[in-house]
Design an enzyme around this catalytic site. Structure first.
Site, PDB file in Angstrom:
ATOM      1  N   LYS A   1      26.137   4.841   6.522  1.00 12.60           N
ATOM      2  CA  LYS A   1      27.090   4.070   5.453  1.00 12.60           C
ATOM      3  C   LYS A   1      27.598   4.736   4.339  1.00 12.60           C
ATOM      4  CE  LYS A   1      24.646  -0.397   6.474  1.00 12.60           C
ATOM      5  NZ  LYS A   1      25.541  -1.071   7.474  1.00 12.60           N
TER       6      LYS A   1
ATOM      7  N   HIS B   1      21.471 -12.091   6.057  1.00 13.03           N
ATOM      8  CA  HIS B   1      22.716 -10.916   6.270  1.00 13.03           C
ATOM      9  C   HIS B   1      23.314 -10.850   7.675  1.00 13.03           C
ATOM     10  CE1 HIS B   1      22.559 -10.035   2.013  1.00 13.03           C
ATOM     11  NE2 HIS B   1      21.256  -9.657   2.176  1.00 13.03           N
TER      12      HIS B   1
ATOM     13  N   GLU C   1      25.678  -0.712  -4.117  1.00 13.87           N
ATOM     14  CA  GLU C   1      26.751  -1.028  -4.605  1.00 13.87           C
ATOM     15  C   GLU C   1      26.998  -2.245  -5.191  1.00 13.87           C
ATOM     16  OE1 GLU C   1      28.375  -0.740  -0.506  1.00 13.87           O
ATOM     17  OE2 GLU C   1      28.293  -3.115  -0.047  1.00 13.87           O
TER      18      GLU C   1
ATOM     19  N   ARG D   1      31.859  -0.114  18.473  1.00 16.01           N
ATOM     20  CA  ARG D   1      31.104  -0.594  19.586  1.00 16.01           C
ATOM     21  C   ARG D   1      31.775  -1.881  19.710  1.00 16.01           C
ATOM     22  NH1 ARG D   1      28.009  -4.657  17.236  1.00 16.01           N
ATOM     23  NH2 ARG D   1      27.073  -3.778  15.632  1.00 16.01           N
TER      24      ARG D   1
HETATM   25  P1  ADP Z   1      27.193  -7.766  14.917  1.00 15.58           P
HETATM   26  O1  ADP Z   1      27.932  -7.691  13.739  1.00 15.58           O
HETATM   27  O2  ADP Z   1      27.584  -7.205  16.118  1.00 15.58           O
HETATM   28  O3  ADP Z   1      26.349  -8.764  15.111  1.00 15.58           O
HETATM   29  P2  ADP Z   1      24.709  -6.268  14.359  1.00 15.58           P
HETATM   30  O4  ADP Z   1      24.613  -4.891  13.599  1.00 15.58           O
HETATM   31  O5  ADP Z   1      24.190  -7.515  13.622  1.00 15.58           O
HETATM   32  O6  ADP Z   1      26.315  -6.568  14.593  1.00 15.58           O
HETATM   33  O7  ADP Z   1      23.890  -6.225  15.766  1.00 15.58           O
HETATM   34  C1  ADP Z   1      24.535  -6.105  16.851  1.00 15.58           C
HETATM   35  C2  ADP Z   1      23.745  -6.955  17.719  1.00 15.58           C
HETATM   36  O8  ADP Z   1      22.832  -5.990  18.532  1.00 15.58           O
HETATM   37  C3  ADP Z   1      22.977  -8.084  17.033  1.00 15.58           C
HETATM   38  O9  ADP Z   1      22.898  -9.230  17.678  1.00 15.58           O
HETATM   39  C4  ADP Z   1      21.505  -7.517  17.137  1.00 15.58           C
HETATM   40  O10 ADP Z   1      20.537  -8.527  16.989  1.00 15.58           O
HETATM   41  C5  ADP Z   1      21.393  -6.521  18.294  1.00 15.58           C
HETATM   42  N1  ADP Z   1      20.580  -5.534  18.249  1.00 15.58           N
HETATM   43  C6  ADP Z   1      20.301  -4.840  17.320  1.00 15.58           C
HETATM   44  N2  ADP Z   1      19.372  -3.762  17.533  1.00 15.58           N
HETATM   45  C7  ADP Z   1      18.791  -4.541  18.742  1.00 15.58           C
HETATM   46  C8  ADP Z   1      17.603  -3.988  19.590  1.00 15.58           C
HETATM   47  N3  ADP Z   1      16.942  -2.939  19.211  1.00 15.58           N
HETATM   48  N4  ADP Z   1      17.542  -4.622  20.571  1.00 15.58           N
HETATM   49  C9  ADP Z   1      18.347  -5.866  21.017  1.00 15.58           C
HETATM   50  N5  ADP Z   1      19.044  -6.286  20.121  1.00 15.58           N
HETATM   51  C10 ADP Z   1      19.585  -5.662  19.129  1.00 15.58           C
HETATM   52  P1  ADP Z   2      24.844  -4.259   8.730  1.00 15.31           P
HETATM   53  O1  ADP Z   2      24.928  -2.918   9.048  1.00 15.31           O
HETATM   54  O2  ADP Z   2      23.636  -4.607   8.516  1.00 15.31           O
HETATM   55  O3  ADP Z   2      25.771  -5.261   9.346  1.00 15.31           O
HETATM   56  P2  ADP Z   2      26.734  -4.467   6.359  1.00 15.31           P
HETATM   57  O4  ADP Z   2      26.973  -3.554   5.216  1.00 15.31           O
HETATM   58  O5  ADP Z   2      27.753  -4.890   7.467  1.00 15.31           O
HETATM   59  O6  ADP Z   2      25.481  -4.198   7.023  1.00 15.31           O
HETATM   60  O7  ADP Z   2      26.217  -5.786   5.653  1.00 15.31           O
HETATM   61  C1  ADP Z   2      25.791  -6.809   6.198  1.00 15.31           C
HETATM   62  C2  ADP Z   2      26.094  -8.282   5.496  1.00 15.31           C
HETATM   63  O8  ADP Z   2      25.695  -8.445   4.080  1.00 15.31           O
HETATM   64  C3  ADP Z   2      27.509  -8.688   5.221  1.00 15.31           C
HETATM   65  O9  ADP Z   2      28.148  -9.043   6.355  1.00 15.31           O
HETATM   66  C4  ADP Z   2      27.683  -9.430   3.954  1.00 15.31           C
HETATM   67  O10 ADP Z   2      27.250 -10.422   4.122  1.00 15.31           O
HETATM   68  C5  ADP Z   2      26.513  -8.840   3.096  1.00 15.31           C
HETATM   69  N1  ADP Z   2      26.968  -7.693   2.178  1.00 15.31           N
HETATM   70  C6  ADP Z   2      27.034  -6.480   2.446  1.00 15.31           C
HETATM   71  N2  ADP Z   2      27.555  -5.640   1.349  1.00 15.31           N
HETATM   72  C7  ADP Z   2      27.832  -6.744   0.447  1.00 15.31           C
HETATM   73  C8  ADP Z   2      28.574  -6.678  -1.054  1.00 15.31           C
HETATM   74  N3  ADP Z   2      28.689  -5.319  -1.451  1.00 15.31           N
HETATM   75  N4  ADP Z   2      28.564  -7.763  -1.638  1.00 15.31           N
HETATM   76  C9  ADP Z   2      28.362  -8.936  -0.954  1.00 15.31           C
HETATM   77  N5  ADP Z   2      27.744  -8.984   0.265  1.00 15.31           N
HETATM   78  C10 ADP Z   2      27.502  -8.104   1.069  1.00 15.31           C
HETATM   79 MG    MG Z   3      27.622  -5.013   9.349  1.00 19.22          MG
END
Ligand code: ADP
Ligand code: ADP
Ligand code: MG
Length: 674
Positions: free
Chosen positions: A116, A235, A200, A297
């Site tokens: 990130k 989250h 952040e 993806r």
């Molecule tokens: P999205 O925005 O598509 O939900 P996430 O970063 O939350 O993206 O994760 C994508 C999906 O993959 C989620 O449903 C998460 O639970 C699943 N996932 C992530 N890591 C694994 C893992 N090691 N095994 C199975 N599912 C996974």
């Molecule tokens: P991940 O890789 O786990 O998906 P993200 O950076 O996409 O991580 O953040 C996951 C969630 O956390 C976001 O969908 C949002 O709800 C919350 N979030 C992330 N960054 C911020 C921010 N700067 N301020 C408020 N909420 C945030």
């Molecule tokens: Mg995310």
């Protein structure tokens, strides 16, 4: 076009990819771990190959085993799905090296967005607005604390390698920064093998709005519009929709252009999602959104985009991977109606959405409902195991307007029959009908703010109790009749109650544990049915009559109202499903004075198998009710276990690093101090 596609994934997404691949005439190959030998995705594929034991690290994450399966199956392309290896640049490279087409972006693009901090730096250069904060190399705790002060509280600490909401901590008070930093680093280290974080600004009234982008290998890229994924817990998304409520066309355009710029800046190819956070405190505005990260993806929530555009994104992925041009240019991409998706999880909303496992005793969907799509990962009878994500499936409704889609989805959910592990089904249905949600008044704090309304506490409704009593008596009758036919002694749980005789006239005390709550009531035969008394208080008598078919379909008349429900055996008791809500009835011996529940045994037990990562108290220490005592990691989540009452720790039975079974006693308290 290639001919044989191996899907390097499992569950719902594997099944969904197979569906499109088959329609396109491809041969489909599944892979499976030992835990999945009889899984749905295996049954759906043309061929399936075992790749190793249950733990993901020994199966779905093993590049060598997957490449070996490709060779054996004669696959010429690999679709990684989401999760697992889908964002692993090394996997993309290994596929290419083995002469396979990787259905995804080039390894270089995955790498550019993989961390990130680096992604944010890259996006700043491409003039994409990013969330203000510190994303440099210095990881010194004091330095990061200073940066947090400069950014201004509240701040968010994020694992640079993060995903799935792990390694993320919101900090409101500078005094908590050091502690939260440590905990985020520890979680990041164990989940991603990388402790580094960024800090952040925590955006006020945040809405998660993301753009689906698509690029081909010929320099073209388009936006397939936005999805609003603001409804999250921990989250992590649970409800997603497209388009975003209240999205002004100028903002959609600005976000689409920023996302396309992001994709072009890294030489992207295929499906990708650029996630932004928007400040909704004053409505959505073209200058009120910032880049968070890019997921390189296909995404879990892609079906809402498919619903409003009428496109099949997996088909696009396969065609682009085969070298074709994008099927549509930007001005030809349709946007029709509104779509909402819910993720049905095996989890317990009443216990902080903690994952729940076990066999799906029942999984039935309403038939004859148009405009609803279901992407299921398991079937009735399948197991939700502790090894993988506990998602049962996704349900997506499409309507001309947002309200129509919400109502359609709510209707569908209330007709579903799901029993076995605890699920969030009732929670999802409540969200669909919540006034603020229907009004589009959403942000990422929505679920926490309205939790009380979304997760009904209190006991089961009276009519549910009456249905349960009817089901119990009918089941007992059937069992008695069956055993009498065979000339056996009556089956044991029932033989204990000597006061009851079929067709008799005596009243009987019954005791159940209904969804964990002890309920004691009196039933007496009355006409064709029973009078049920004292379920909650004096004078709440109900008259019930009922019939049940062999497969557990219950039809009952409760105080003149005809109701239907489904009844599924579980242990000596059963699960009653009524209007989409599953309620477990455990049968207790009415002679027992007290039915022991975990809370009053004076011990802290592991809610499921996992690893102990922290012990926060020592023998002799005084603890207050709700105070954290042990932190364990289970199903890829950190779970803090707290004392159930004010007490004194008697003994600690585990150490950091221990692997424990569900129900294992972790800590005992001094009885006399409870
Ligand atoms: P999205 O925005 O598509 O939900 P996430 O970063 O939350 O993206 O994760 C994508 C999906 O993959 C989620 O449903 C998460 O639970 C699943 N996932 C992530 N890591 C694994 C893992 N090691 N095994 C199975 N599912 C996974
Ligand atoms: P991940 O890789 O786990 O998906 P993200 O950076 O996409 O991580 O953040 C996951 C969630 O956390 C976001 O969908 C949002 O709800 C919350 N979030 C992330 N960054 C911020 C921010 N700067 N301020 C408020 N909420 C945030
Ligand atoms: Mg995310």
């Amino acid at each position: 076009m290639f001919k044989t596609l191996l899907i390097a994934n499992r569950g719902e997404i594997a099944v969904r990819i197979i569906r499109t691949a088959r329609r396109m005439g491809l041969k489909t190959i599944a892979i499976y771990s030992d835990a999945d030998a009889n899984a749905y995705h295996v049954a759906e594929a043309d061929e399936a190959y075992r790749i190793g034991p249950a733990p993901a690290a020994e199966s779905y994450l093993r590049i060598d085993a997957i490449l070996d399966a490709c060779a054996r199956a004669g696959a010429d392309a690999v679709h990684p799905g989401y999760g697992f290896l889908s964002e692993n640049a090394g996997f993309a490279e290994a596929c290419e090296k083995a002469g396979l087409i990787f259905v995804g972006p080039p390894a270089s693009a995955i790498r550019a967005m993989g961390l990130k901090d680096a992604a944010k730096a890259l996006m700043e250069k491409a003039s994409v607005p990013v969330v203000p904060g510190y994303h440099g190399d210095n990881q010194d705790a004091d330095f990061l604390g200073e940066q947090a002060g400069k950014i201004g509280y509240p701040v968010l600490i994020k694992a640079v390698a993060g995903g799935g909401g792990k390694g993320m901590r919101r900090v409101d008070d500078p005094a908590d920064f050091a502690k939260e930093l440590k905990s985020a680093q520890r979680e990041a280290g164990s989940a991603f093998g990388d402790e580094r974080v960024l800090v952040e600004k925590y955006v006020a009234r945040p809405r998660h709005i993301e753009i689906q982008v698509f690029a081909d290998g010929h320099g073209q890229a388009v936006s397939l519009y936005e999805r609003d994924c603001s409804l999250q817990r921990r989250h992590q998304k649970v409800i997603e929709e497209a388009p975003a409520p209240g999205m002004p066309p100028e903002m959609r355009k600005a976000m689409g252009e920023a996302a396309v710029a992001a994709a072009k800046a890294i030489g992207y190819r295929g499906a990708g999602t650029v996630e932004f956070i928007a400040d909704a405190s004053d409505g959505l505005k073209p200058d009120g959104f910032w880049f968070m990260e890019m997921n390189t993806r296909l995404q879990v929530e892609h079906p809402v985009t498919e619903a409003i555009t009428g496109l099949d994104l997996v088909e696009w992925q396969l065609r682009v991977a085969a070298g074709e041009h994008l099927p549509l240019m930007q001005d030809k991409v349709p946007l029709k109606g509104h779509a909402v998706e819910v993720r049905l999880y095996a989890e317990d909303p009443a216990k902080k959405f903690f994952p729940s496992t076990g066999k799906l005793l029942r999984l039935r969907l309403p038939s004859n409902m148009s405009h609803v799509r279901t992407d299921m990962g398991v079937r009735e009878g399948d197991e939700v195991s502790m090894f993988y994500d506990p998602m049962i499936g996704k349900i997506i409704a499409h309507g001309e307007t947002r309200l129509i889609a919400l109502r359609t989805l709510r209707g569908f959910l209330s007709g579903m029959e799901v029993a076995g592990p605890k699920t969030n089904l009732a929670f999802l249905a409540a969200a669909m009908g919540h006034e603020a949600f229907m009004a589009g008044d959403i942000d990422t704090g929505f679920i926490d703010r309205h939790l009380d309304q979304l997760v009904p506490k209190g006991g089961a409704e009276l009519r549910v109790l009456a249905l349960g009593v009817a089901a119990h008596l009918l089941r007992r009758n059937a069992q008695l009749e069956a055993s009498q036919r065979q000339g056996d002694e009556p089956f044991s749980p029932w033989s204990a109650s000597d006061s009851w005789v079929p067709g008799g006239h005596r009243s009987e005390r019954l005791k159940f544990l209904v969804a964990g709550e002890e309920v004691m009531l009196t039933v007496m035969p009355d006409g064709e049915g029973w009078r049920i008394a004292g379920a909650r208080e004096e004078g709440d008598d109900m008259l019930a009559s009922a019939a049940m078919s062999g497969d557990g379909a219950l039809t009952a008349t409760i105080d003149g109202v005809r109701l239907s429900a489904a009844c599924v055996s579980k242990g000596a008791g059963f699960i009653l499903i009524h209007e989409g809500t599953a309620t477990e009835f455990e049968i207790a011996d009415p002679m027992d004075v007290d039915v022991a529940s975990d809370a009053d045994t004076g011990a802290l037990k592991a809610p499921m198998p996992g690893k102990i990562i922290q012990v926060l108290a020592e023998p002799g220490a005084e603890v207050k009710k709700g105070m954290a005592v042990v932190v364990m990691e289970a199903m890829k989540m950190e779970q803090t276990l707290a004392a159930g009452a004010d007490s004194v720790v008697a003994e600690i039975h585990v150490g950091v690093g221990d692997q424990v079974e569900a129900g294992a006693v972790l800590v005992t308290f001094e009885e006399n101090k409870v």
